[in-house]
Enzyme design. Structure first.
Site, PDB file in Angstrom:
ATOM      1  N   GLU A 116       0.833  -1.218   0.000  1.00 38.00           N
ATOM      2  CA  GLU A 116       0.000   0.000   0.000  1.00 38.00           C
ATOM      3  C   GLU A 116       0.862   1.261   0.000  1.00 38.00           C
ATOM      4  O   GLU A 116       0.472   2.294   0.551  1.00 38.00           O
ATOM      5  CB  GLU A 116      -0.943   0.045   1.207  1.00 38.00           C
ATOM      6  CG  GLU A 116      -2.149  -0.828   1.084  1.00 38.00           C
ATOM      7  CD  GLU A 116      -2.886  -0.628  -0.214  1.00 38.00           C
ATOM      8  OE1 GLU A 116      -2.891   0.507  -0.745  1.00 38.00           O
ATOM      9  OE2 GLU A 116      -3.437  -1.608  -0.729  1.00 38.00           O
TER      10      GLU A 116
HETATM   11  C1  LIG Z   1       2.712  -9.546   0.393  1.00 34.61           C
HETATM   12  C2  LIG Z   1       2.438  -8.459  -0.593  1.00 34.61           C
HETATM   13  C3  LIG Z   1       1.127  -8.141  -0.912  1.00 34.61           C
HETATM   14  C4  LIG Z   1       0.860  -7.150  -1.857  1.00 34.61           C
HETATM   15  N1  LIG Z   1      -0.441  -6.912  -2.238  1.00 34.61           N
HETATM   16  C5  LIG Z   1      -0.672  -6.103  -3.311  1.00 34.61           C
HETATM   17  C6  LIG Z   1      -1.982  -5.992  -3.877  1.00 34.61           C
HETATM   18  O1  LIG Z   1      -2.950  -6.580  -3.387  1.00 34.61           O
HETATM   19  N2  LIG Z   1      -2.144  -5.230  -4.988  1.00 34.61           N
HETATM   20  C7  LIG Z   1      -1.105  -4.561  -5.571  1.00 34.61           C
HETATM   21  O2  LIG Z   1      -1.319  -3.899  -6.575  1.00 34.61           O
HETATM   22  N3  LIG Z   1       0.153  -4.642  -5.047  1.00 34.61           N
HETATM   23  C8  LIG Z   1       0.388  -5.389  -3.947  1.00 34.61           C
HETATM   24  N4  LIG Z   1       1.662  -5.497  -3.437  1.00 34.61           N
HETATM   25  C9  LIG Z   1       2.727  -4.725  -4.030  1.00 34.61           C
HETATM   26  C10 LIG Z   1       3.223  -3.607  -3.135  1.00 34.61           C
HETATM   27  O3  LIG Z   1       2.244  -2.591  -3.039  1.00 34.61           O
HETATM   28  C11 LIG Z   1       4.567  -3.113  -3.676  1.00 34.61           C
HETATM   29  O4  LIG Z   1       5.514  -4.132  -3.415  1.00 34.61           O
HETATM   30  C12 LIG Z   1       5.004  -1.808  -3.046  1.00 34.61           C
HETATM   31  O5  LIG Z   1       4.165  -0.756  -3.454  1.00 34.61           O
HETATM   32  C13 LIG Z   1       6.441  -1.451  -3.381  1.00 34.61           C
HETATM   33  O6  LIG Z   1       6.697  -1.569  -4.760  1.00 34.61           O
HETATM   34  P1  LIG Z   1       7.951  -2.431  -5.237  1.00 34.61           P
HETATM   35  O7  LIG Z   1       7.895  -3.736  -4.565  1.00 34.61           O
HETATM   36  O8  LIG Z   1       7.995  -2.411  -6.713  1.00 34.61           O
HETATM   37  O9  LIG Z   1       9.203  -1.654  -4.667  1.00 34.61           O
HETATM   38  P2  LIG Z   1       9.952  -0.445  -5.381  1.00 34.61           P
HETATM   39  O10 LIG Z   1       8.974   0.541  -5.876  1.00 34.61           O
HETATM   40  O11 LIG Z   1      10.932  -0.995  -6.344  1.00 34.61           O
HETATM   41  O12 LIG Z   1      10.718   0.201  -4.139  1.00 34.61           O
HETATM   42  C14 LIG Z   1      11.994  -0.245  -3.687  1.00 34.61           C
HETATM   43  C15 LIG Z   1      12.537   0.783  -2.678  1.00 34.61           C
HETATM   44  O13 LIG Z   1      12.683   2.054  -3.339  1.00 34.61           O
HETATM   45  C16 LIG Z   1      11.999   3.046  -2.614  1.00 34.61           C
HETATM   46  N5  LIG Z   1      11.409   4.027  -3.526  1.00 34.61           N
HETATM   47  C17 LIG Z   1      10.765   3.810  -4.701  1.00 34.61           C
HETATM   48  N6  LIG Z   1      10.323   4.956  -5.215  1.00 34.61           N
HETATM   49  C18 LIG Z   1      10.673   5.935  -4.332  1.00 34.61           C
HETATM   50  C19 LIG Z   1      10.477   7.330  -4.293  1.00 34.61           C
HETATM   51  N7  LIG Z   1       9.781   7.958  -5.240  1.00 34.61           N
HETATM   52  N8  LIG Z   1      10.971   8.017  -3.238  1.00 34.61           N
HETATM   53  C20 LIG Z   1      11.645   7.381  -2.249  1.00 34.61           C
HETATM   54  N9  LIG Z   1      11.857   6.061  -2.245  1.00 34.61           N
HETATM   55  C21 LIG Z   1      11.372   5.339  -3.269  1.00 34.61           C
HETATM   56  C22 LIG Z   1      10.907   2.310  -1.840  1.00 34.61           C
HETATM   57  O14 LIG Z   1      10.494   3.035  -0.706  1.00 34.61           O
HETATM   58  C23 LIG Z   1      11.603   1.014  -1.494  1.00 34.61           C
HETATM   59  O15 LIG Z   1      12.351   1.166  -0.329  1.00 34.61           O
HETATM   60  C24 LIG Z   1       1.937  -6.453  -2.458  1.00 34.61           C
HETATM   61  C25 LIG Z   1       3.259  -6.759  -2.107  1.00 34.61           C
HETATM   62  C26 LIG Z   1       3.515  -7.758  -1.205  1.00 34.61           C
HETATM   63  C27 LIG Z   1       4.957  -8.103  -0.911  1.00 34.61           C
END
Ligand SMILES: Cc1cc2nc3c(=O)[nH]c(=O)nc-3n(C[C@H](O)[C@H](O)[C@H](O)COP(=O)(O)OP(=O)(O)OC[C@H]3O[C@@H](n4cnc5c(N)ncnc54)[C@H](O)[C@@H]3O)c2cc1C
Length: 597
Positions: A443
């Site tokens: 989220e």
């Molecule tokens: C168990 C689980 C359930 C989930 N359920 C859902 C779901 O139901 N529906 C859905 O759509 N998604 C879901 N997700 C996805 C989840 O919302 C994303 O994993 C999350 O938003 C982070 O995106 P990412 O994993 O691509 O990380 P990334 O975006 O690659 O982030 C990696 C790191 O970079 C940092 N970062 C990225 N951009 C910025 C910025 N602009 N400024 C500062 N720091 C930044 C982040 O804070 C993080 O520390 C789920 C994930 C998990 C693991």
């Protein structure tokens, strides 16, 4: 380990801090009298404690499984969900015209806290369904509302939120899933979503996926994202189940925690269903406004994830207290004939007080947010609605970001209180620690919440909401001083001074030193979490001391005042230290070149 719904604190916070009486007086809440509130809380506690909590450990050791596109949930989940649905819990906060009970969000927040505390994995399914209902009620057509919302409310169907793709996580402008318009006005979707919670399961007969995708001629970036409704099974106009749609669960993830919650990879448009190639979907609202609508769902979900943080912290605290009473080890520092229960050691008390104060403070902030949301939705005066909505929106990233970050500290401390047994899975406390770890990630990570807090919620309105909060903190400090609660008052005054300096810094530098400002964005979010927690604990101390003065001898009230003092004396200093990080700390955060890491 048993879970007991903390109804006394919940009721105190609802009444004394979150304005339950004001909420009950709003038009639309005529049926939300105090007897109803008590009955709902009691019944909800029973469901959480007796039906849902016993399945928490089962889910950890027997997670959901995948075979041939089908997901089988943990043994017992299906029956528990049936009990949840039959009890009408999904409809608690949703409109009666679609089968809900139309009760306040404040009450729903309390019920959801208990459900999450009982079992985070289980409660995620209703959490996402709540979000789907909110999104459809906001942006769906009348036909979509009447066809889908009643089924989501009665629990025969559940909802999901399909945002994430392999290349689009925090940055949803990178979403690539394609939606091709069809002559009949519907769409066919093609693409892959990852990490979709409860994207496939066996607890309901249908799943309503809300999916972000792009139409072929959509502009690049966030302006070209639309929201589509893609049912797992395509219903006819009466809601009867028709053909299986072309959306397929390719796998589920193996995770650190919340193992029972199926985290799915969904493939749209692989030709696997009974509808030909392309998942049948329907636009929700206007094309290219999808992200805006999704924000409605995300705000609801972000608030709810914040409540998950409070919930898991409460659960871990209860377990740590029980262990600390039971475990005998070491003589007392002042001397004792034999070893004592560890709850007698000053450092164990420090840990328990930290856990308790963090949890109670975060609960208070979340419930105050829920009360504000009810007023924003129902108050007859438009100016009050606007003001409460702005306040609620300021709180959402703090509730989400701070409560989930603090839940990591609290669950970690619960492990520490258990000593070596905390590291052993049988105790069950390690599960809370592992389960909590997802909360600051999904989220929107804490950084994404902090970006929202700095830019949309603080800088965009020139600090209006932040300044009004600071003024209210000062007013509470004055009342505390008059009531003789000096250390709590001093803590709050210091918080208000620091808050003012931080907000001025953010406003002054947001344009010309934007990297510096964002180097301090998460520290600002954490500051706001402590400041709002301290404020609400100060208000709690005032209310408790008033009740004591009125002759109430309940020990809960005395404990609340001590906990508020602990907050002021032990957690407020953390907030004050963050000021230097935010206002003076950016240079060293940013100084190294990328190569130097
Ligand atoms: C168990 C689980 C359930 C989930 N359920 C859902 C779901 O139901 N529906 C859905 O759509 N998604 C879901 N997700 C996805 C989840 O919302 C994303 O994993 C999350 O938003 C982070 O995106 P990412 O994993 O691509 O990380 P990334 O975006 O690659 O982030 C990696 C790191 O970079 C940092 N970062 C990225 N951009 C910025 C910025 N602009 N400024 C500062 N720091 C930044 C982040 O804070 C993080 O520390 C789920 C994930 C998990 C693991």
């Amino acid at each position: 380990m048993h879970y007991t719904a903390p109804l006394k604190d919940i009721r105190f916070v609802m009444d004394a801090l979150a304005g339950l009486a004001e909420v009950q007086a709003l038009p639309g809440f005529e049926d939300a009298g105090s007897e109803t509130v008590d009955a709902v809380l009691e019944e909800n506690a029973r469901l959480a404690q007796e039906v849902v909590a016993p399945l928490n450990r089962t889910g950890d050791v027997q997670p959901s499984t995948w075979a041939d596109g089908e997901v089988t949930t943990t043994p017992g989940f299906k029956q528990a969900f049936e009990a949840y649905a039959q009890g009408g819990w999904q409809g608690l906060q949703h409109p009666p015209e679609y089968g809900g009970q139309g009760l306040p969000k404040l009450l729903a927040a309390a019920c959801n806290e208990n459900l999450h505390a009982a079992n985070l994995s289980f409660a995620l399914c209703p959490l996402l369904t709540d979000g789907a209902i909110e999104a459809l009620l906001t942006a769906g057509s009348d036909e979509q509302k009447s066809l889908y919302v009643p089924h989501l409310i009665d629990g025969s169907w559940t909802g999901t939120m399909n945002l994430t793709e392999p290349q689009a996580g925090s940055d949803l402008s990178l979403v690539r899933t394609r939606a091709e318009p069809q002559p009949d006005g519907s769409y066919r979707l093609f693409g892959q979503k990852i990490f979709i919670t409860y994207g496939e399961h066996d607890m309901a007969e249908n799943i309503v996926h809300l999916v972000l995708a792009r139409t072929p001629d959509a502009p690049a970036g966030v302006k070209g994202i639309s929201l589509f409704l893609v049912p797992k099974v395509v219903p006819d106009a009466q809601g009867g189940l028709g053909p299986r749609n072309d959306v397929y669960c390719a796998s589920i993830e193996h995770k650190l925690g919340i193992k029972a919650s199926p985290t799915t990879v969904l493939v749209f448009g692989d030709g696997k269903g009974d509808v030909g190639t392309g998942a049948v979907g329907y636009a929700v609202g206007e094309i290219n406004r999808g992200l805006e609508y999704m924000f409605v769902m995300m705000n609801a979900a972000r608030f709810a994830v914040g409540v998950e943080g409070v919930a898991i912290a409460e659960r871990a605290y209860q377990q740590a207290v029980a262990y600390a009473r039971d475990r005998t080890q070491s003589r007392a520092v002042e001397g004792s004939a034999a070893a004592i229960p560890i709850i007698g050691h000053p450092d164990v008390r420090r840990m328990l007080m930290t856990m308790r104060a963090l949890t109670e403070g975060a609960r208070a902030v979340a419930y105050v947010g829920a009360g504000a949301r009810d007023i924003a939705d129902h108050h007859p005066d438009a100016a009050v609605r606007t003001e409460r909505q702005a306040f609620f929106e300021y709180l959402v990233p703090v509730i989400k970001g701070f409560s989930t970050e603090m839940s990591l500290e609290v669950t970690s401390l619960a492990v520490q209180v258990h000593g070596g047994m905390g590291f052993i899975e049988e105790t069950g406390v390690a599960q809370h620690y592992r389960d909590a770890r997802i909360l600051p990630i999904y989220e929107g990570t804490t950084a994404i919440q902090a970006n929202d807090l700095v830019s949309r919620k603080t800088v965009r309105d020139g600090g209006t909401v932040a300044h009004s909060i600071i003024a209210q903190i000062r007013a509470t400090a004055d009342e505390l001083r008059e009531a003789g609660l000096a250390s709590v008052a001093e803590g709050l005054s210091a918080v208000a001074d620091a808050y003012e300096a931080i907000v001025s810094y953010l406003l002054d530098n947001a344009r010309d030193a934007v990297r510096d400002v964002f180097a301090g964005s998460v520290p600002y979010l954490m500051f706001a979490g402590y400041a709002l927690g301290a404020w609400q604990m100060g208000r709690a101390a005032l209310a408790a001391s008033q009740r004591v003065a009125d002759g109430d001898t309940d020990g809960f009230l005395a404990a609340k005042i001590v906990t508020a003092r602990f907050y002021a004396e032990h957690l407020v200093p953390r907030a004050l230290a963050l000021r230097a990080q935010i206002v003076e700390g950016a240079e060293s955060v940013l100084a190294l070149s990328d190569d130097a890491f």
